[in-house]
Scaffold this motif. Structure first.
Motif, PDB file in Angstrom:
ATOM      1  N   SER A   6       0.936  -1.128   0.005  1.00  0.00           N
ATOM      2  CA  SER A   6       0.044   0.149   0.089  1.00  0.00           C
ATOM      3  C   SER A   6       0.992   1.337  -0.001  1.00  0.00           C
ATOM      4  N   ARG A   7       1.728   1.256   0.651  1.00  0.00           N
ATOM      5  CA  ARG A   7       2.978   2.271   0.679  1.00  0.00           C
ATOM      6  C   ARG A   7       3.420   2.572  -0.503  1.00  0.00           C
ATOM      7  N   ALA A   8       3.729   1.529  -1.314  1.00  0.00           N
ATOM      8  CA  ALA A   8       4.371   1.649  -2.792  1.00  0.00           C
ATOM      9  C   ALA A   8       3.357   2.154  -3.701  1.00  0.00           C
ATOM     10  N   ILE A   9       2.145   1.792  -3.514  1.00  0.00           N
ATOM     11  CA  ILE A   9       1.284   2.398  -4.436  1.00  0.00           C
ATOM     12  C   ILE A   9       0.824   4.024  -4.094  1.00  0.00           C
ATOM     13  N   VAL A  10       1.011   4.481  -2.746  1.00  0.00           N
ATOM     14  CA  VAL A  10       0.691   5.639  -2.458  1.00  0.00           C
ATOM     15  C   VAL A  10       1.698   6.634  -3.120  1.00  0.00           C
ATOM     16  N   LEU A  11       3.022   6.145  -3.052  1.00  0.00           N
ATOM     17  CA  LEU A  11       4.252   6.499  -3.342  1.00  0.00           C
ATOM     18  C   LEU A  11       4.177   6.927  -4.725  1.00  0.00           C
ATOM     19  N   MET A  12       3.796   5.857  -5.708  1.00  0.00           N
ATOM     20  CA  MET A  12       3.526   5.855  -6.980  1.00  0.00           C
ATOM     21  C   MET A  12       2.856   6.890  -7.366  1.00  0.00           C
ATOM     22  N   ILE A  13       1.341   6.994  -6.798  1.00  0.00           N
ATOM     23  CA  ILE A  13       0.620   7.896  -7.518  1.00  0.00           C
ATOM     24  C   ILE A  13       1.183   9.503  -7.034  1.00  0.00           C
ATOM     25  N   ALA A  14       1.763   9.539  -5.995  1.00  0.00           N
ATOM     26  CA  ALA A  14       2.659  10.768  -5.784  1.00  0.00           C
ATOM     27  C   ALA A  14       3.592  11.402  -6.742  1.00  0.00           C
ATOM     28  N   ALA A  15       4.419  10.252  -7.125  1.00  0.00           N
ATOM     29  CA  ALA A  15       5.388  10.221  -8.077  1.00  0.00           C
ATOM     30  C   ALA A  15       4.830  10.557  -9.449  1.00  0.00           C
ATOM     31  N   ILE A  16       3.734  10.163  -9.704  1.00  0.00           N
ATOM     32  CA  ILE A  16       2.952  10.383 -11.117  1.00  0.00           C
ATOM     33  C   ILE A  16       2.567  11.784 -11.222  1.00  0.00           C
ATOM     34  N   PHE A  17       1.938  12.121 -10.007  1.00  0.00           N
ATOM     35  CA  PHE A  17       1.627  13.460  -9.894  1.00  0.00           C
ATOM     36  C   PHE A  17       2.613  14.393 -10.431  1.00  0.00           C
ATOM     37  N   LEU A  72      13.278  31.572 -15.800  1.00  0.00           N
ATOM     38  CA  LEU A  72      14.085  30.960 -14.468  1.00  0.00           C
ATOM     39  C   LEU A  72      13.203  30.333 -13.573  1.00  0.00           C
ATOM     40  N   ALA A  73      12.034  30.949 -13.302  1.00  0.00           N
ATOM     41  CA  ALA A  73      10.968  30.513 -12.586  1.00  0.00           C
ATOM     42  C   ALA A  73      10.442  29.136 -13.080  1.00  0.00           C
ATOM     43  N   LEU A  74      10.320  28.928 -14.312  1.00  0.00           N
ATOM     44  CA  LEU A  74      10.047  27.749 -14.746  1.00  0.00           C
ATOM     45  C   LEU A  74      10.911  26.526 -14.577  1.00  0.00           C
ATOM     46  N   MET A  75      12.364  26.962 -14.723  1.00  0.00           N
ATOM     47  CA  MET A  75      13.584  26.138 -14.538  1.00  0.00           C
ATOM     48  C   MET A  75      13.536  25.663 -12.984  1.00  0.00           C
ATOM     49  N   GLY A  76      13.206  26.661 -12.136  1.00  0.00           N
ATOM     50  CA  GLY A  76      13.311  26.179 -10.753  1.00  0.00           C
ATOM     51  C   GLY A  76      11.988  25.188 -10.349  1.00  0.00           C
ATOM     52  N   THR A  77      10.839  25.607 -11.076  1.00  0.00           N
ATOM     53  CA  THR A  77       9.667  24.537 -10.621  1.00  0.00           C
ATOM     54  C   THR A  77      10.137  23.237 -11.519  1.00  0.00           C
ATOM     55  N   LEU A  78      10.536  23.143 -12.471  1.00  0.00           N
ATOM     56  CA  LEU A  78      11.082  21.956 -13.290  1.00  0.00           C
ATOM     57  C   LEU A  78      12.005  21.162 -12.254  1.00  0.00           C
ATOM     58  N   ILE A  79      13.097  21.912 -11.692  1.00  0.00           N
ATOM     59  CA  ILE A  79      13.865  21.016 -10.736  1.00  0.00           C
ATOM     60  C   ILE A  79      13.040  20.563  -9.636  1.00  0.00           C
ATOM     61  N   LEU A  80      12.214  21.313  -9.077  1.00  0.00           N
ATOM     62  CA  LEU A  80      11.436  20.908  -7.718  1.00  0.00           C
ATOM     63  C   LEU A  80      10.982  19.458  -8.218  1.00  0.00           C
ATOM     64  N   PHE A  81       9.702  19.729  -9.231  1.00  0.00           N
ATOM     65  CA  PHE A  81       9.258  18.359  -9.667  1.00  0.00           C
ATOM     66  C   PHE A  81       9.970  17.194  -9.924  1.00  0.00           C
ATOM     67  N   GLY A  82      11.084  17.512 -10.810  1.00  0.00           N
ATOM     68  CA  GLY A  82      11.783  16.505 -11.452  1.00  0.00           C
ATOM     69  C   GLY A  82      12.497  15.676 -10.099  1.00  0.00           C
ATOM     70  N   THR A  83      12.999  16.305  -9.060  1.00  0.00           N
ATOM     71  CA  THR A  83      13.601  15.651  -8.163  1.00  0.00           C
ATOM     72  C   THR A  83      12.647  14.950  -7.284  1.00  0.00           C
ATOM     73  N   LEU A  84      11.376  15.562  -6.907  1.00  0.00           N
ATOM     74  CA  LEU A  84      10.573  14.875  -6.141  1.00  0.00           C
ATOM     75  C   LEU A  84       9.804  13.591  -6.930  1.00  0.00           C
ATOM     76  N   SER A  85       9.755  13.705  -8.162  1.00  0.00           N
ATOM     77  CA  SER A  85       9.065  12.662  -8.953  1.00  0.00           C
ATOM     78  C   SER A  85      10.288  11.431  -8.813  1.00  0.00           C
TER      79      SER A  85
END
Length: 288
Positions: A11-22, A211-224
């Motif tokens: 179940s933890r793996a499933i929750v983590l997977m959905i968060a990663a896909i977001f 630059l703002a878009l690059m920062g957002t890209l970095i954030l979501f890329g790392t989290l995913s």
């Protein structure tokens, strides 16, 4: 103990997977907005170099131990798979709709299921074989080769799906023995080196919005990436793969909100076939 920790490993793996896909779809939407402004190579470079910098800061206190890996060649291979997958997908979303590209990309769960049986010795029964065939049929409905609306750029998400499947399987294998942060660091480091070599010939000076878009890209890329690695280290690839279809919903929402893109009827039908095949396989296998 938190509610999340109280869940079963599956179940933890499933929750983590959905968060990663977001986070993945949010990153893709950001890349679609950024690529026309600065170009493909700078967009990819920001995604990988930013992730590497963030990870280096977070694991600095564990250096140089975090660099030790039991699978140096496999780490390089999985990083190369992801770099090619990301590049192909970014080319795709820059030229076709986000929902359409995501639907094509979402054949990767069934490819992962097939690869997991071939290379990781996970089960491959008739239901999973049915899912693989059905998902590929769904992909052809979305791509519509030979049709009036066919775009050659639709091939790029399909190549990305194949490469991403190789990355996910390699991640699943090394995740049994490697530290999550080791895998995350090598994922970004390889792409950063390659793209830094290519960057001087493709650099475009970014404005404030870029630059703002690059920062957002970095954030979501790392989290995913972090969430995906954690998910694959806690659950079988074949179990969590179907939950990647949540990306169809997220991508459609981003496309409608930010790019005024509305998927056509055939894209919706193909996406439903792909998602339905994967969810059916997951449902039947978990019941069994």
């Amino acid at each position: 103990m938190s509610r999340f920790q109280a869940l079963s490993p599956a179940s933890r793996a499933i929750v983590l997977m959905i968060a990663a896909i977001f986070c993945f779809t949010a990153m893709d939407a950001t890349a679609k907005a950024l690529t026309p402004r600065v170009g493909l190579v700078p967009t990819l470079w920001a995604r990988y170099a930013g992730q590497t910098l963030v990870v280096l800061v977070m694991v600095a206190h564990r250096m140089p131990g975090i660099l030790k890996t039991r699978y140096p060649k496999l780490q390089a291979m999985r990083s190369a798979f992801l770099l090619v997958a990301t590049g192909c997908f970014f080319v795709g979303i820059a030229n076709i709709g986000l929902a359409q590209a995501t639907a094509i990309m979402d054949v990767n769960p069934v490819l992962i299921t097939l690869g997991a049986a071939l290379f990781l010795k996970e089960r491959l029964g008739p239901r999973r074989l049915f899912g693989i065939v059905a998902a590929l049929i769904g992909a052809m409905i979305v791509i519509r080769p030979g049709g009036d609306v066919f775009s050659p750029y639709a091939i790029f998400p399909l190549v990305a799906a194949a490469c991403y499947s190789g990355y996910a399987l390699a991640t699943r294998f090394v995740g049994r023995d490697e530290d999550v942060w080791t895998s995350l660091l090598y994922t970004g480091l390889f792409g950063s080196v390659v793209l830094s070599i290519l960057l001087p010939g493709a650099w475009v000076r970014p404005d404030a919005q870029s630059l703002a878009l690059m920062g957002t890209l970095i954030l979501f890329g790392t989290l995913s990436q972090l969430l995906l690695i954690k998910a694959l280290s806690q659950g079988e690839a074949g179990l969590i793969a179907p939950f990647a279809y949540a990306g169809l919903i997220f991508a459609s929402i981003w496309g409608m909100i930010f790019f005024d893109e509305f998927p056509d009827l055939w894209t919706i039908i193909g996406a439903l076939v792909i998602a339905g095949a994967g969810i059916y396989v997951w449902h039947r296998e978990t019941r069994a």
